[in-house]
Design a protein around this motif. Structure first.
Motif, PDB file in Angstrom:
ATOM      1  N   LEU A 391     -22.868  17.416  19.475  1.00 15.76           N
ATOM      2  CA  LEU A 391     -22.921  15.962  19.543  1.00 15.76           C
ATOM      3  C   LEU A 391     -23.333  15.293  18.236  1.00 15.76           C
ATOM      4  N   ALA A 392     -24.202  15.949  17.442  1.00 14.71           N
ATOM      5  CA  ALA A 392     -24.693  15.303  16.218  1.00 14.71           C
ATOM      6  C   ALA A 392     -23.576  14.929  15.251  1.00 14.71           C
ATOM      7  N   PRO A 393     -22.589  15.805  14.998  1.00 18.44           N
ATOM      8  CA  PRO A 393     -21.521  15.403  14.066  1.00 18.44           C
ATOM      9  C   PRO A 393     -20.716  14.207  14.563  1.00 18.44           C
ATOM     10  N   VAL A 394     -20.703  13.989  15.879  1.00 17.74           N
ATOM     11  CA  VAL A 394     -19.914  12.897  16.444  1.00 17.74           C
ATOM     12  C   VAL A 394     -20.748  11.632  16.638  1.00 17.74           C
ATOM     13  N   GLY A 396     -24.248  11.382  15.783  1.00 16.83           N
ATOM     14  CA  GLY A 396     -25.382  11.248  14.882  1.00 16.83           C
ATOM     15  C   GLY A 396     -26.709  11.350  15.620  1.00 16.83           C
ATOM     16  N   VAL A 397     -27.614  10.410  15.326  1.00 11.88           N
ATOM     17  CA  VAL A 397     -28.951  10.408  15.933  1.00 11.88           C
ATOM     18  C   VAL A 397     -28.853  10.362  17.456  1.00 11.88           C
ATOM     19  N   ALA A 398     -27.930   9.580  17.995  1.00 12.51           N
ATOM     20  CA  ALA A 398     -27.769   9.482  19.447  1.00 12.51           C
ATOM     21  C   ALA A 398     -27.427  10.834  20.061  1.00 12.51           C
ATOM     22  N   GLY A 399     -26.618  11.644  19.395  1.00  9.59           N
ATOM     23  CA  GLY A 399     -26.248  12.955  19.923  1.00  9.59           C
ATOM     24  C   GLY A 399     -27.430  13.889  20.023  1.00  9.59           C
ATOM     25  N   ILE A 400     -28.298  13.899  18.999  1.00 12.01           N
ATOM     26  CA  ILE A 400     -29.478  14.766  19.029  1.00 12.01           C
ATOM     27  C   ILE A 400     -30.425  14.334  20.141  1.00 12.01           C
ATOM     28  N   ALA A 401     -30.649  13.028  20.301  1.00 16.12           N
ATOM     29  CA  ALA A 401     -31.537  12.537  21.357  1.00 16.12           C
ATOM     30  C   ALA A 401     -30.962  12.822  22.741  1.00 16.12           C
ATOM     31  N   ALA A 402     -29.647  12.669  22.896  1.00 17.37           N
ATOM     32  CA  ALA A 402     -29.017  12.946  24.192  1.00 17.37           C
ATOM     33  C   ALA A 402     -29.138  14.418  24.560  1.00 17.37           C
ATOM     34  N   ALA A 403     -29.011  15.304  23.582  1.00 19.24           N
ATOM     35  CA  ALA A 403     -29.151  16.738  23.853  1.00 19.24           C
ATOM     36  C   ALA A 403     -30.565  17.064  24.326  1.00 19.24           C
ATOM     37  N   THR A 404     -31.556  16.438  23.716  1.00 17.96           N
ATOM     38  CA  THR A 404     -32.944  16.652  24.140  1.00 17.96           C
ATOM     39  C   THR A 404     -33.151  16.200  25.577  1.00 17.96           C
ATOM     40  N   SER A 405     -32.646  15.020  25.910  1.00 15.18           N
ATOM     41  CA  SER A 405     -32.803  14.507  27.278  1.00 15.18           C
ATOM     42  C   SER A 405     -32.132  15.425  28.292  1.00 15.18           C
TER      43      SER A 405
END
Length: 502
Positions: A391-394, A396-405
């Motif tokens: 998700l991060a390459p697509v 960015g910051v939102a992808g990393i936070a979404a993965a954590t959730s």
């Protein structure tokens, strides 16, 4: 309630610390380097300190209960003494090795760093590692006092630490640069350690170096350490992977993720952590009484879900205004605010999941089952790492936070299922009803809050934020009343308990 009140003071100061640091340094390369340096410290501490501190609690709690029943007072805990001695020696050696390898370590943890930023991260790491033994000793001595029912001093330990960090950032930061932060961290950690001495003196507990590795108490502690060690290592790996992937994004991404999580984590510190401090020893003491254990777990979940659900809604609806109000000062500019708000919105579901997971995992630990939570933690880590990479390459910051959730939601669900199926430590129907009520009321209050937000678009934040908070809170409480939810009785019961104690 005592722990929550005292923790609130420390938490407010911790929040002020983050605001001051953000205002002085902004979300840039230097602050990103400092956060990576802290990550190295957490790896070292994760090797033993957290696991050992949590492992001593069930053992010492049972010993303290026997002392109270016998009326003998605290006669010391040999197993704890051995655990403290071994932990400090091992972590001291680990800190020295990590300091010597600071440059390659930071290169692994932040592959996106180069040149001056990489050198800065390595230098900051060497300074902050001095605090390793101080932090480990603080955690272990606090666990010893908590096992005896003494929570006040450990709950207020953040006050001197945060005051020192605020002074270091605000007074020394403009002159020393980012090096002021690790220096303040070491001095503040020493102050935290000193606060653990008064409760031990009041108990009459004498702590001394011991090397008796055959002590039965120490052996019981050691049996609990490996799975807890793995579980804590998994948590640290998640954070490190988030920051490693974040280092490949735009400058300030690591700071945006860290500050976003700290804002979301603020209620976790006030509600969940404060609840778990007295709840964990109580669960350990009730390990042989299944009905009492289930009652404690149910009450803990009710507090967590009732308190955190409306907060999750507010973090989603008010991410931008909350971040601007909290951190949008000084060098923390509009771009930094927008990136951090994105992280907050995607982190919001993790808050409720984290609270549920913490309660059920502590119950499993109290029952002597640390293997199940570790297996779940590994699965959640895989989800988090895969989510970061995809998700991060697509996003960015939102992808990393979404993965954590996503990883925390999975961990909460699996740990609750294990506690119910393996130990009968959770009444499934009331717990499921509690969660469904929370989700339904969260959706309704969120819609109401979003409507108010849209109606007041363009209004000053000092008007917008209180208005949305009031509407979301009122709708949630009204919904609980209409549903005749048993959670409403929690405040009444707590008040009666306090009045009886007085």
């Amino acid at each position: 309630m005592l722990v929550t009140g005292l923790t609130a003071v420390s938490t407010v100061l911790g929040f002020a610390r983050d605001v001051v640091i953000g205002a002085v340094f902004g979300a840039g390369a230097a602050l990103d380097a400092w956060l990576v340096a802290q990550g190295v410290l957490n790896v070292v501490l994760g090797l033993a300190a957290w696991a050992m501190a949590r492992s001593v609690t069930p053992v010492v709690s049972r010993e303290a209960a026997r002392e109270r029943d016998a009326g003998t007072g605290c006669r010391g805990h040999r197993g704890f003494d051995v655990a403290l001695t071994l932990t400090l020696v091992a972590l001291g050696a680990a800190a020295v090795v990590a300091g010597l390898l600071a440059a390659p370590l930071t290169a692994v943890l932040a592959p996106g760093f180069a040149g001056e930023q990489a050198a800065t991260a390595a230098a900051l790491t060497r300074i902050v590692l001095v605090a390793t033994v101080l932090v480990a000793a603080t955690d272990l001595l606090a666990s010893l006092a908590q096992a005896h029912g003494r929570f006040a001093w450990s709950s207020v330990q953040g006050v001197p630490f945060n005051l020192v960090m605020i002074a270091a950032a605000g007074l020394l930061g403009p002159h020393w640069g980012i090096a002021a932060l690790p220096a303040g961290y070491v001095a503040g950690s020493a102050a935290r350690l000193l606060l653990q001495l008064p409760p031990l003196r009041a108990l009459g507990t004498r702590v001394r170096p011991r090397w008796d590795l055959a002590d039965p108490g120490f052996r019981e502690i050691v049996r609990l350490v490996p799975p807890m060690l793995v579980g804590n290592a998994v948590v640290n790996v998640n954070t490190l992977v988030d920051r490693a992937v974040g280092s490949t994004l735009a400058e300030g991404s690591i700071t945006a993720l860290t500050y976003g999580w700290r804002l979301v984590d603020l209620p976790e510190t006030l509600v969940i952590a404060s609840l778990l401090v007295p709840l964990y020893p109580a669960l350990s003491a009730a390990a042989g009484d299944p009905p009492e254990l289930r009652r404690l777990v149910g009450r803990g979940l009710a507090v967590v879900v009732t308190a955190l659900t409306p907060l999750c809604v507010l973090f989603t609806v008010l991410a931008g205004p909350l971040v601007a109000t909290a951190f949008g000062h000084g060098a923390f500019d509009a771009e930094d605010t927008a990136a951090t708000a994105t992280a907050v919105a995607w982190y919001a579901p993790a808050l409720l999941a984290l609270g549920i997971r913490q309660v059920v995992v502590r119950a499993s630990y109290a029952l002597g089952d640390s293997r199940g939570p570790v297996v779940v933690a590994v699965l959640a880590m895989v989800v988090n790492v895969a989510g970061d990479l995809v998700l991060a390459p697509v996003l960015g910051v939102a992808g990393i936070a979404a993965a954590t959730s996503a990883s925390l939601v999975l961990a909460a669900a699996l740990n609750a299922w294990l506690l119910h199926r393996r130990h009968g430590g959770l009444d499934a129907r009331p717990a499921l009803a509690l969660l469904l009520r929370a989700l339904a009321l969260g959706a309704v209050s969120g819609a109401a809050g979003a409507a108010v937000h849209a109606a007041l678009a363009g209004a000053p934040e000092l008007l917008l934020v209180p208005a949305v908070v009031l509407v979301v809170g009122a709708v949630h409480v009204l919904g609980l009343a209409l549903l005749r939810a048993p959670e409403l009785g929690l405040a009444r019961d707590a008040t009666r308990t306090v009045l009886r104690r007085r």
